[in-house]
Design a protein around this motif. Structure first.
Motif, mmCIF file in Angstrom:
data_model
loop_
_atom_site.group_PDB
_atom_site.id
_atom_site.type_symbol
_atom_site.label_atom_id
_atom_site.label_comp_id
_atom_site.label_asym_id
_atom_site.label_seq_id
_atom_site.Cartn_x
_atom_site.Cartn_y
_atom_site.Cartn_z
ATOM 1 N N GLN A 131 -7.373 -3.446 -1.181
ATOM 2 C CA GLN A 131 -6.716 -2.304 -1.763
ATOM 3 C C GLN A 131 -5.305 -2.275 -2.318
ATOM 4 N N ARG A 146 -2.002 2.572 -4.512
ATOM 5 C CA ARG A 146 -2.556 3.521 -5.168
ATOM 6 C C ARG A 146 -3.766 3.453 -6.105
ATOM 7 N N LYS A 147 -4.380 2.272 -5.565
ATOM 8 C CA LYS A 147 -5.809 2.033 -6.359
ATOM 9 C C LYS A 147 -6.881 2.253 -5.185
ATOM 10 N N GLY A 148 -8.030 2.294 -5.963
ATOM 11 C CA GLY A 148 -9.470 2.383 -5.185
ATOM 12 C C GLY A 148 -9.544 1.081 -4.464
ATOM 13 N N PRO A 149 -10.295 0.920 -3.282
ATOM 14 C CA PRO A 149 -10.808 -0.547 -2.686
ATOM 15 C C PRO A 149 -11.697 -1.320 -3.428
#
Lengths: 111, 112
Positions: B38, B41-44
């Motif tokens: 991850q 500030r991003k999705g996994p």
């Protein structure tokens, strides 16, 4: 290929206001859908999951609810937000027996 | 005892180093194991997915599962600055795709 969308990307809402977050998946049919919340220092917490239209399972009692009005659409809602609802909300999908794939997330700040 | 334990770090290494990331767990019924990366500030993003014990290799990444010790590892060879991220382990007792239990993540920083 499959794509998962979430919107909005960021949201700032006052305490007591309603909430609606949307997630849609493209390129697959009848996926399992999930809502997670990620709070700082607390890891990923599963909130809801759905194995089909209208079928919602809640993992954590709270003032949030989820709905699945269409096969590839998953909505997270609240009637009145609390400060503790702030966090990073992630939608994920999987096919039965498959691994989970996450969307880009929505960062919610409740003021 | 928490179901999944993961050292939060931060872990700082120089470029080119071999990185070892680990998780321990308490539920002997877990049989599906995953590693996610991850960025801030991003999705996994799913990196590795393994079933039961053993090793799995994908490029510079190797995942190991030792069910007898309830211990899983992710090795990153020839680490790059682009590997700087938080790494989350996840596991499930049922068929993969049912509820996952996540570790809290280890933050890795690779310096050039």
């Amino acid at each position: 290929s499959q794509t998962i969308h979430q919107w909005p990307a960021t949201l700032v809402q006052p305490v007591g206001s309603p909430l609606s977050l949307e997630c849609t998946v493209e390129g697959t049919s009848n996926p399992n859908l999930y809502w997670y919340r990620q709070a700082a220092g607390r890891g990923l917490q599963l909130l809801f999951y759905s194995v089909g239209i209208g079928q919602i399972s809640s993992e954590v009692p709270q003032n949030l609810s989820a709905s699945r009005p269409q096969d590839r659409q998953f909505i997270l809602s609240s009637k009145k937000l609390l400060l503790s609802d702030s966090g990073f909300y992630l939608c994920a999908w999987s096919v039965v027996g498959g691994e989970q794939y996450f969307g880009p997330g929505t960062r919610l700040t409740v003021t | 005892q928490k179901e999944v334990e993961q050292d939060p770090g931060p872990l700082s290494v120089p470029e080119g180093a071999i990185v070892s990331l680990n998780c321990t767990y308490s539920n002997s019924a877990f049989q599906y194991f995953m590693w996610y990366r991850q960025y801030s500030r991003k999705g996994p993003e799913l990196l590795m997915y393994t079933y039961s014990s053993g090793n799995k290799e994908d490029g510079r990444f190797t995942a190991q599962v030792d069910k007898s010790s309830k211990y899983i590892s992710l090795f990153i060879r020839d680490s790059q600055p682009s590997d700087s991220a938080t790494y989350l382990c996840a596991m499930s007792a049922g068929q993969a795709g049912t509820a996952l239990i996540f570790g809290k993540g280890t933050t890795l920083s690779v310096s050039s």
